[in-house]
Design an enzyme around this catalytic site. Structure first.
Site, PDB file in Angstrom:
ATOM      1  N   LYS A 156     -17.644 138.762 153.719  1.00 31.83           N
ATOM      2  CA  LYS A 156     -18.761 137.916 153.297  1.00 31.83           C
ATOM      3  C   LYS A 156     -19.885 137.953 154.335  1.00 31.83           C
ATOM      4  O   LYS A 156     -21.049 138.171 153.997  1.00 31.83           O
ATOM      5  CB  LYS A 156     -18.259 136.482 153.093  1.00 31.83           C
ATOM      6  CG  LYS A 156     -19.336 135.576 152.561  1.00 31.83           C
ATOM      7  CD  LYS A 156     -18.812 134.163 152.313  1.00 31.83           C
ATOM      8  CE  LYS A 156     -17.688 134.196 151.313  1.00 31.83           C
ATOM      9  NZ  LYS A 156     -17.355 132.974 150.697  1.00 31.83           N
ATOM     10  N   ARG A 176     -18.072 128.497 155.307  1.00 34.30           N
ATOM     11  CA  ARG A 176     -17.193 129.280 154.419  1.00 34.30           C
ATOM     12  C   ARG A 176     -16.374 130.299 155.186  1.00 34.30           C
ATOM     13  O   ARG A 176     -16.850 130.875 156.157  1.00 34.30           O
ATOM     14  CB  ARG A 176     -18.029 130.080 153.411  1.00 34.30           C
ATOM     15  CG  ARG A 176     -18.804 129.274 152.433  1.00 34.30           C
ATOM     16  CD  ARG A 176     -19.789 130.210 151.770  1.00 34.30           C
ATOM     17  NE  ARG A 176     -20.728 129.504 150.939  1.00 34.30           N
ATOM     18  CZ  ARG A 176     -20.692 129.527 149.600  1.00 34.30           C
ATOM     19  NH1 ARG A 176     -19.786 130.213 148.963  1.00 34.30           N
ATOM     20  NH2 ARG A 176     -21.590 128.860 148.919  1.00 34.30           N
ATOM     21  N   GLY A 209     -10.623 132.948 146.991  1.00 32.35           N
ATOM     22  CA  GLY A 209     -10.136 131.589 146.768  1.00 32.35           C
ATOM     23  C   GLY A 209      -8.937 131.179 147.612  1.00 32.35           C
ATOM     24  O   GLY A 209      -8.411 130.082 147.458  1.00 32.35           O
ATOM     25  N   MET A 257      -8.735 130.953 151.003  1.00 34.34           N
ATOM     26  CA  MET A 257      -9.042 130.139 152.189  1.00 34.34           C
ATOM     27  C   MET A 257     -10.117 129.114 151.824  1.00 34.34           C
ATOM     28  O   MET A 257     -10.485 128.993 150.670  1.00 34.34           O
ATOM     29  CB  MET A 257      -9.449 131.058 153.328  1.00 34.34           C
ATOM     30  CG  MET A 257      -8.302 131.964 153.744  1.00 34.34           C
ATOM     31  SD  MET A 257      -8.713 133.039 155.096  1.00 34.34           S
ATOM     32  CE  MET A 257      -9.961 134.074 154.425  1.00 34.34           C
ATOM     33  N   ARG A 300     -19.844 141.297 146.875  1.00 31.21           N
ATOM     34  CA  ARG A 300     -18.702 142.099 147.341  1.00 31.21           C
ATOM     35  C   ARG A 300     -18.347 143.079 146.224  1.00 31.21           C
ATOM     36  O   ARG A 300     -18.739 142.858 145.070  1.00 31.21           O
ATOM     37  CB  ARG A 300     -17.506 141.210 147.677  1.00 31.21           C
ATOM     38  CG  ARG A 300     -17.007 140.399 146.506  1.00 31.21           C
ATOM     39  CD  ARG A 300     -15.856 139.493 146.912  1.00 31.21           C
ATOM     40  NE  ARG A 300     -15.585 138.530 145.845  1.00 31.21           N
ATOM     41  CZ  ARG A 300     -15.021 137.367 146.012  1.00 31.21           C
ATOM     42  NH1 ARG A 300     -14.659 136.960 147.198  1.00 31.21           N
ATOM     43  NH2 ARG A 300     -14.784 136.570 144.993  1.00 31.21           N
ATOM     44  N   HIS A 320      20.911 152.335 139.694  1.00 33.46           N
ATOM     45  CA  HIS A 320      20.992 153.238 138.551  1.00 33.46           C
ATOM     46  C   HIS A 320      20.044 152.793 137.443  1.00 33.46           C
ATOM     47  O   HIS A 320      19.281 153.587 136.885  1.00 33.46           O
ATOM     48  CB  HIS A 320      22.447 153.261 138.060  1.00 33.46           C
ATOM     49  CG  HIS A 320      22.616 154.012 136.792  1.00 33.46           C
ATOM     50  ND1 HIS A 320      22.691 153.383 135.575  1.00 33.46           N
ATOM     51  CD2 HIS A 320      22.661 155.334 136.551  1.00 33.46           C
ATOM     52  CE1 HIS A 320      22.801 154.304 134.631  1.00 33.46           C
ATOM     53  NE2 HIS A 320      22.791 155.494 135.197  1.00 33.46           N
ATOM     54  N   SER A 324      14.855 170.138 149.464  1.00 30.18           N
ATOM     55  CA  SER A 324      14.220 169.032 148.746  1.00 30.18           C
ATOM     56  C   SER A 324      14.760 167.736 149.338  1.00 30.18           C
ATOM     57  O   SER A 324      15.982 167.538 149.401  1.00 30.18           O
ATOM     58  CB  SER A 324      14.540 169.118 147.248  1.00 30.18           C
ATOM     59  OG  SER A 324      14.001 167.986 146.613  1.00 30.18           O
ATOM     60  N   CYS A 337      12.320 164.635 146.240  1.00 29.58           N
ATOM     61  CA  CYS A 337      12.675 164.209 144.887  1.00 29.58           C
ATOM     62  C   CYS A 337      13.310 162.825 144.863  1.00 29.58           C
ATOM     63  O   CYS A 337      13.786 162.379 143.837  1.00 29.58           O
ATOM     64  CB  CYS A 337      13.584 165.236 144.215  1.00 29.58           C
ATOM     65  SG  CYS A 337      15.129 165.495 145.090  1.00 29.58           S
ATOM     66  N   TYR A 396       5.384 170.224 147.530  1.00 30.41           N
ATOM     67  CA  TYR A 396       5.229 169.451 146.296  1.00 30.41           C
ATOM     68  C   TYR A 396       5.972 168.127 146.408  1.00 30.41           C
ATOM     69  O   TYR A 396       6.821 167.939 147.295  1.00 30.41           O
ATOM     70  CB  TYR A 396       5.742 170.246 145.084  1.00 30.41           C
ATOM     71  CG  TYR A 396       7.249 170.386 145.068  1.00 30.41           C
ATOM     72  CD1 TYR A 396       8.055 169.431 144.441  1.00 30.41           C
ATOM     73  CD2 TYR A 396       7.872 171.445 145.709  1.00 30.41           C
ATOM     74  CE1 TYR A 396       9.430 169.532 144.453  1.00 30.41           C
ATOM     75  CE2 TYR A 396       9.246 171.571 145.722  1.00 30.41           C
ATOM     76  CZ  TYR A 396      10.025 170.601 145.094  1.00 30.41           C
ATOM     77  OH  TYR A 396      11.381 170.690 145.118  1.00 30.41           O
TER      78      TYR A 396
HETATM   79  C1  PEP Z   1      18.154 161.109 146.558  1.00 27.46           C
HETATM   80  O1  PEP Z   1      19.183 160.802 147.134  1.00 27.46           O
HETATM   81  O2  PEP Z   1      17.025 160.809 146.977  1.00 27.46           O
HETATM   82  C2  PEP Z   1      18.211 161.841 145.286  1.00 27.46           C
HETATM   83  C3  PEP Z   1      17.104 162.306 144.732  1.00 27.46           C
HETATM   84  O3  PEP Z   1      19.393 161.956 144.672  1.00 27.46           O
HETATM   85  P1  PEP Z   1      20.142 160.772 143.901  1.00 27.46           P
HETATM   86  O4  PEP Z   1      19.185 159.639 143.756  1.00 27.46           O
HETATM   87  O5  PEP Z   1      20.571 161.313 142.595  1.00 27.46           O
HETATM   88  O6  PEP Z   1      21.291 160.462 144.812  1.00 27.46           O
END
Ligand code: PEP
Ligand code: MG
Length: 880
Positions: A26, A96, A105, A107, A342, A460, A768, A835, A855
Site C-alpha cells: 500500500k 492503515r 482485510g 490487519m 494494487r 493410494h 526416474s 515420476c 522431463y
Molecule cells: C514413487 O515412489 O515416487 C513412485 C513414483 O512410485 P510409487 O508411488 O508407485 O511407489
C-alpha cells in the site's frame, strides 16, 4: 540515524513502487501514484522494519522513531495547511496497515484519527455539517475501541441499534447529528466501563495507540492463518508498514462518496471496469454490507465528470502497472482522491484471459504473461468445481486433505461393489472408506468422488484419484466410518448410505447435501497460454498413466509420453485378478508360470493400447512394485470364495496369507526384490512389453519402450535382473524380426540408489526419481500414515509444506542433485526424469529444471500445470 519513515504527496514523495519490502504494497503504491500525478491525499509510511524490530525486541519501538514521527507530522501539516490536534484547523488522519504481500482485510485500519469533542464542534461549524462531524467521531471511537483496545465490535453495534430503535429509525442514513451525538456519549460510557479510563482526547496519544495496534495486528490469528494458507514466506515478507495519511471524507454530504473498483472484471477477466460505491459514506460501509452499494455505472449518471476522471485514472494505472488494478477511491465534495491501488486478485479464468489480453494490448510480453498466471490455479479450469456463490448456503460437516481437486456430489456408499452397482443404476455416488485398498479401484472409478478417513496426500486413494482426475478428500480424521454398519459419524451427526454429500477436492471440505457445480471451460485463452508455455519451456512433460483412458486424457492435455505406468494397477482388473491370485498362491515355479501365462496376453494388450494412444511418444513401463499380499483377499468370506475358486483348501490359503504378511510392507518384499525372488513375473512382463512393441512396429508405427525397474538400492540388483531380462527382449525381437530400440533403467527412490548413482548408471539407460518413496525413506515418514501428523508439522511451522506434496528441496532435493551429478559423471547424457507425485507441483518443477532433469511426469490433470510451471522455470532462470 536509520531512516524509518517515507513521505508521499505534494511533490515530496520519497518512496516508489519498487520499495514494497520496506513500505509495504500500500505504502509503495501510494508513493508511486503521487509521483505519477494521481490525486492521493498526502501522508507518510512507517517502514516494515519497525514492525520487525518491534517483534524481535519484545515489543519496543526502535530508538529515534518518536522524533521522526514528530518531524513527519510537521511535514504533513505543512503539506495540508492543517495542524494535528488543533481545534480550529485540525488535521485528521487514517492509520492503515500494509505488508509487502497483499493480505486483504487481515490487519487493522483506523480512520478519522485526531477527533475530540472540541474538534468535532469546530468541524461542525467550519463545514456547516454537524451530522458529518458526529458521524465521523462515532466511527473513530468505534474503530479505535475495537482495534486498539479490543472492545468487541458487537457492543458498539448494539448501542447504535438501541439509539435507532428509541427514535423509531431503521437506517444509518436517517440518523441526525443529535442522534450520533447520543451514540458518541454511549460509546464513551462503554469505553470507560470496558477499559477503566476515559477515551483519549489527545491526538498524539491516539496516534501512538493506533500505530502500535497496526504493528501488532501483523501477528493476529487471522493474519497468521492467511499467511500460512497463502504460503507467504515470513522470512521474505516480514512485518507490516503503517501508513498515516491525511483524511478525505466520503461522508461529507450528498456530493461525497466512497468506493472500490477493479479496472477489469476479476471474475471473468472481461476488459470492463467493475466496482461498487456509496454516496455519503465511509469505506467500511461499502465492504461491511450494512448498506447495499451501487454499481459503478450509476456514478456516470450521478457525477459524470468524476466518473470520467476515474476511468481515465484506471487507464493510467493499468498502463503504469501493466496489470489489472484494484482501486479504492473517495469523492470529497465532488473532488476525487485515490486511496489505494494494487494488482487485483482474480479467478483462474480471469487470470488467463487478462494475461493474454495484456499481450494483445502491447502492455506485456508473452513471457511476462506466463509469469502472471499461477500454475496451481489452472486446476480450477480443468475440473468441474463447486459454485462458490452456492457453497456458503450448505453445511460444512468436515474437512480433510485436498487430495484431488474438483467437485464430487453424490449419495454415500461404503464399499466399492455398491459404488459400481449404484452407478449402473444411474446414481451418482461418493465412495466413503476408512482407507482405500487397490481392490477399491473399480468402485473409485464408478464414484463421483472419494472420501477417506485415513491416508495422506500420496495415499493410494489420493494417487489413484488424481490419476483419474477424480475428486478426492483423504485423511479426513474427524469422520468415523463404520463400513460394516454402512454409517459414518461426524460429531453427533450420522450420515447413512444413500445420504447426499458434496466434496470439494480443492479445499478438502465436505458438505451435507448437493452443492451445485459449474463445468470447466477450456477456452481459447487457456490454449494460448499452453501454446506459449511449450514455446519457452525446456523440460519435457509426460504423464503417469496406467489405463488407456488416463493416457488419452493426458495426451489431450498435452503430455508428450508416459513417465510412469504402474503395472500393478492393471492386475486388479476383474478379468485378471483371479489369475494373479493363483500366481501368488502357487507353490512351484511351474504353477506360477502357468498362472502368468494367463495374465500375459491381457498385459500385452494393455501395453499395446498404451503404445497406440501415445504413438510416437516414449512410454515408460514399470515392472511390478507392491508386495504380493496386497493382491490377496482380506475378509473371511472373500478368502473362502477364493479358496474354492482356485481349488485349494481355506487352510492352505490362510497359511499362504500368513506367510506373506509383513510387518513393514513398504520396506519389505516389493519392487525389484520380487523380481529377484520370482524372476518369472518380471520376465512375463518384459515379454508382454516387447511383443506389444514389436507388433506396433510391424503395424508401421514407431515405439521405444522404456522398461523401469523399481526400488533399486544396489547396483547388483539391477545387473542381476538385467542379465535375465535382456535375453527375453532380444529373443522377442528376433522372433518378430523387427528393429526395436528399447531402454532399461531404474527408479531412484531409495537413498542408497542416489548415493551410489554413478555405479548404478553403469547399468541404467535412464533414471526416474520416485520421490514418494524417496521422501518416505529420507525422512523416515511412512507415506500412508504421515497424514496424521504432517498437518501439525506445517501448522506449528516445523515444516514449511507437506514434503509429499511439494519436494523437500533441502534434503530430498540434495539427494536428487547428487544422483543427477553422479549419474552424469558415468553417462554424460543420462536421461533423467521424476515420476513421484511432486512432479506435478510448480515449486518442485522449478527445482527439477534447475538441476537439469530432462522431463517431469505427473497425473493427467496436472499436465497443463506442469507445462506452465516448466515455462516459468525457464523464463525465471533466463532472468538470473
Ligand atoms: C514413487 O515412489 O515416487 C513412485 C513414483 O512410485 P510409487 O508411488 O508407485 O511407489
Ligand atoms: Mg515408489
Amino acid at each position: 540515524m536509520q531512516k524509518y519513515i517515507y513521505f508521499f504527496g505534494n511533490n515530496n514523495t520519497e518512496g516508489s513502487s519498487d520499495m514494497k519490502f520496506i513500505l509495504g504494497g500500500k505504502g509503495a503504491n501510494l508513493a508511486e501514484m503521487s509521483k505519477i500525478g494521481i490525486p492521493v491525499p498526502p501522508g507518510f509510511t512507517i517502514s516494515t522494519e519497525v514492525c520487525r524490530d518491534y517483534n524481535s525486541n519484545n515489543g519496543t519501538i526502535p530508538e529515534g522513531l518518536e522524533s521522526e514521527v514528530e518531524d513527519y507530522l510537521k511535514k504533513l501539516e505543512d503539506a495540508t495547511g492543517k495542524k494535528f490536534g488543533d481545534e480550529s484547523n485540525p488535521l485528521l488522519v487514517s492509520v492503515r496497515s500494509g505488508a509487502a504481500a497483499s493480505m486483504p482485510g487481515m490487519m487493522d485500519t483506523i480512520l478519522n484519527l485526531g477527533l475530540s469533542e472540541t474538534v468535532v464542534s469546530s468541524i461542525s461549524q467550519s463545514t456547516g455539517n454537524p451530522r458529518f462531524a458526529w458521524d465521523s467521531y462515532r466511527r473513530f471511537i468505534q474503530m479505535y475501541g475495537n482495534v486498539v483496545e479490543n472492545i468487541e465490535h458487537e457492543k458498539f453495534e448494539h448501542i447504535i441499534e438501541e439509539v435507532k430503535s428509541s427514535k423509531g429509525k431503521k437506517e444509518d442514513i436517517e440518523m441526525t447529528a443529535e442522534d450520533w451525538q447520543e451514540v458518541v456519549a454511549e460509546y464513551k460510557k462503554l469505553f470507560q466501563i470496558e477499559k477503566d479510563y476515559e477515551f483519549p482526547d489527545d491526538a498524539k496519544k491516539q496516534l501512538w495507540g493506533a500505530i502500535l495496534a497496526v504493528i501488532k495486528s501483523w501477528n493476529n490469528a487471522r493474519a497468521e492463518t492467511y499467511r500460512r494458507l497463502n504460503h507467504i514466506d515470513e522470512s521474505k515478507v516480514f512485518g507490516t508498514a503503517v501508513n498515516v495519511q491525511s483524511m478525505v471524507f466520503g461522508n461529507l454530504g450528498p456530493e461525497s462518496g466512497t468506493g472500490v473498483a477493479f479496472t477489469r472484471n476479476p471474475s471473468t477477466g472481461e476488459n470492463v471496469s467493475y466496482g461498487e460505491y456509496l454516496m455519503n459514506a465511509q469505506g467500511e460501509d461499502v465492504v461491511a454490507g450494512i448498506r447495499t452499494p451501487k454499481h459503478l455505472d450509476s456514478l456516470k449518471m450521478e457525477n459524470e465528470a468524476v466518473y470520467n476522471q476515474l476511468m481515465e485514472i484506471f487507464s493510467i494505472l493499468e498502463k503504469h502497472y501493466r496489470d489489472m488494478q484494484d482501486v479504492e477511491f473517495t469523492i470529497e465534495n465532488g473532488k476525487l482522491f485515490i486511496l489505494q491501488t494494487r494488482n487485483g486478485k482474480r479467478t483462474a479464468p480471469a487470470s488467463v484471459k487478462i494475461a493474454v489480453d495484456l499481450v494483445s494490448e502491447g502492455l506485456i510480453s508473452e513471457k511476462e504473461a506466463l509469469l502472471r498466471v499461477e500454475p496451481d490455479k489452472l486446476d480450477q479450469l480443468l475440473h468441474p468445481t463447486l459454485d462458490q456463490n452456492e457453497k456458503s448456503k450448505f453445511k460444512m460437516i468436515a474437512k480433510g486433505l485436498p487430495a484431488s481437486p474438483g467437485a464430487g456430489v453424490g449419495q454415500v456408499v461404503f464399499d466399492a461393489e455398491s459404488a459400481v452397482e449404484w452407478k449402473k443404476q444411474g446414481k451418482k455416488v461418493i465412495l466413503v472408506r476408512l482407507e482405500t485398498s487397490p481392490e477399491d479401484i473399480a468402485g473409485m472409478n464408478a464414484a463421483a468422488g472419494v472420501l477417506t478417513a485415513r491416508g495422506g496426500m500420496t495415499s493410494h486413494a489420493a494417487v489413484v484419484a488424481r490419476g483419474m482426475g477424480k475428486c478426492c478428500v483423504s485423511g479426513c480424521e474427524s469422520i468415523s466410518v463404520s463400513e460394516a454398519d454402512k454409517k459414518m459419524h461426524v460429531g453427533d451427526l450420522v450420515v447413512l448410505e444413500g445420504d447426499l454429500i458434496t466434496l470439494d477436492g480443492s479445499t478438502g471440505e465436505v458438505f451435507l447435501g448437493e452443492v451445485p457445480t459449474t463445468d470447466p471451460e477450456l477456452s481459447g485463452y487457456f490454449g494460448t497460454i499452453m501454446e506459449w508455455s511449450d514455446k519457452y519451456k525446456k523440460l519435457g512433460v509426460r504423464t503417469n498413466a496406467d489405463t488407456p483412458k488416463d493416457a488419452q486424457v493426458a495426451r489431450d492435455f498435452g503430455a508428450k509420453g508416459i513417465g510412469l505406468c504402474r503395472t500393478e494397477h492393471m492386475f486388479f482388473e476383474t478379468d485378471r485378478i483371479f489369475a494373479v491370485r493363483q500366481m501368488i498362491v502357487s507353490d512351484t515355479v511351474e504353477q506360477r508360470k502357468s498362472a502368468l501365462e494367463k495374465i500375459f496376453p491381457i498385459q500385452k494388450n494393455d501395453f499395446k493400447e498404451l503404445f497406440q494412444i501415445m504413438k510416437d511418444f516414449p512410454v515408460k513401463i514399470r515392472l511390478l512394485d507392491p508386495p504380493l499380499h496386497e493382491f490377496l483377499p482380506k475378509t473371511k468370506e472373500d478368502i473362502k470364495e477364493l479358496a474354492s475358486e482356485i481349488g485349494v483348501s481355506e487352510e492352505k490359503l490362510n497359511e499362504k496369507i500368513e506367510y506373506l504378511h509383513e510387518f513393514n510392507p513398504m520396506m519389505g518384499h516389493r519392487g525389484c526384490r520380487l523380481g529377484v525372488t520370482y524372476p518369472e513375473i518380471f520376465e512375463m512382463q518384459v515379454r508382454a512389453i516387447a511383443e506389444a512393441a514389436c507388433e506396433i512396429i510391424k503395424e508401421g508405427s514407431s515405439v521405444t519402450p522404456e522398461i523401469m525397474i523399481p526400488l533399486i538400492g544396489e547396483f547388483n540388483e539391477l545387473k542381476w535382473l538385467k542379465d535375465r531380462l535382456v535375453p527375453v527382449i532380444e529373443e522377442t525381437i528376433q522372433k518378430f524380426g523387427v528393429e526395436m530400440k528399447y531402454e532399461i533403467g531404474t527408479m531412484i527412490e531409495i537413498p542408497r540408489a542416489a548415493l551410489t548413482a554413478d555405479k548404478i548408471a553403469e547399468e541404467a539407460d535412464f533414471f526416474s526419481f520416485g520421490t514418494n518413496d524417496l521422501t518416505q525413506m529420507t525422512y523416515g515418514f511412512s507415506r500412508d500414515d504421515a497424514g496424521k501428523f504432517l498437518g501439525d508439522y506445517v501448522e506449528k511451522k516445523i515444516l514449511p509444506e507437506d514434503p509429499f506434496k511439494t519436494l523437500d528441496i533441502v534434503g530430498v532435493g540434495k539427494l536428487m542433485k547428487m544422483a543427477v551429478d553422479l549419474g552424469r559423471t558415468t553417462k554424460k547424457h543420462l536421461h533423467i526424469g521424476i515420476c513421484g507425485e511432486q512432479g506435478g507441483d510448480p515449486a518442485t518443477i522449478k527445482f527439477c529444471h534447475e538441476i537439469g532433469l530432462d522431463y517431469v511426469s505427473c497425473s493427467p490433470y496436472r499436465v497443463p500445470i506442469a507445462r506452465l510451471s516448466a515455462a516459468q522455470a525457464a523464463i525465471e532462470n533466463e532472468k538470473i
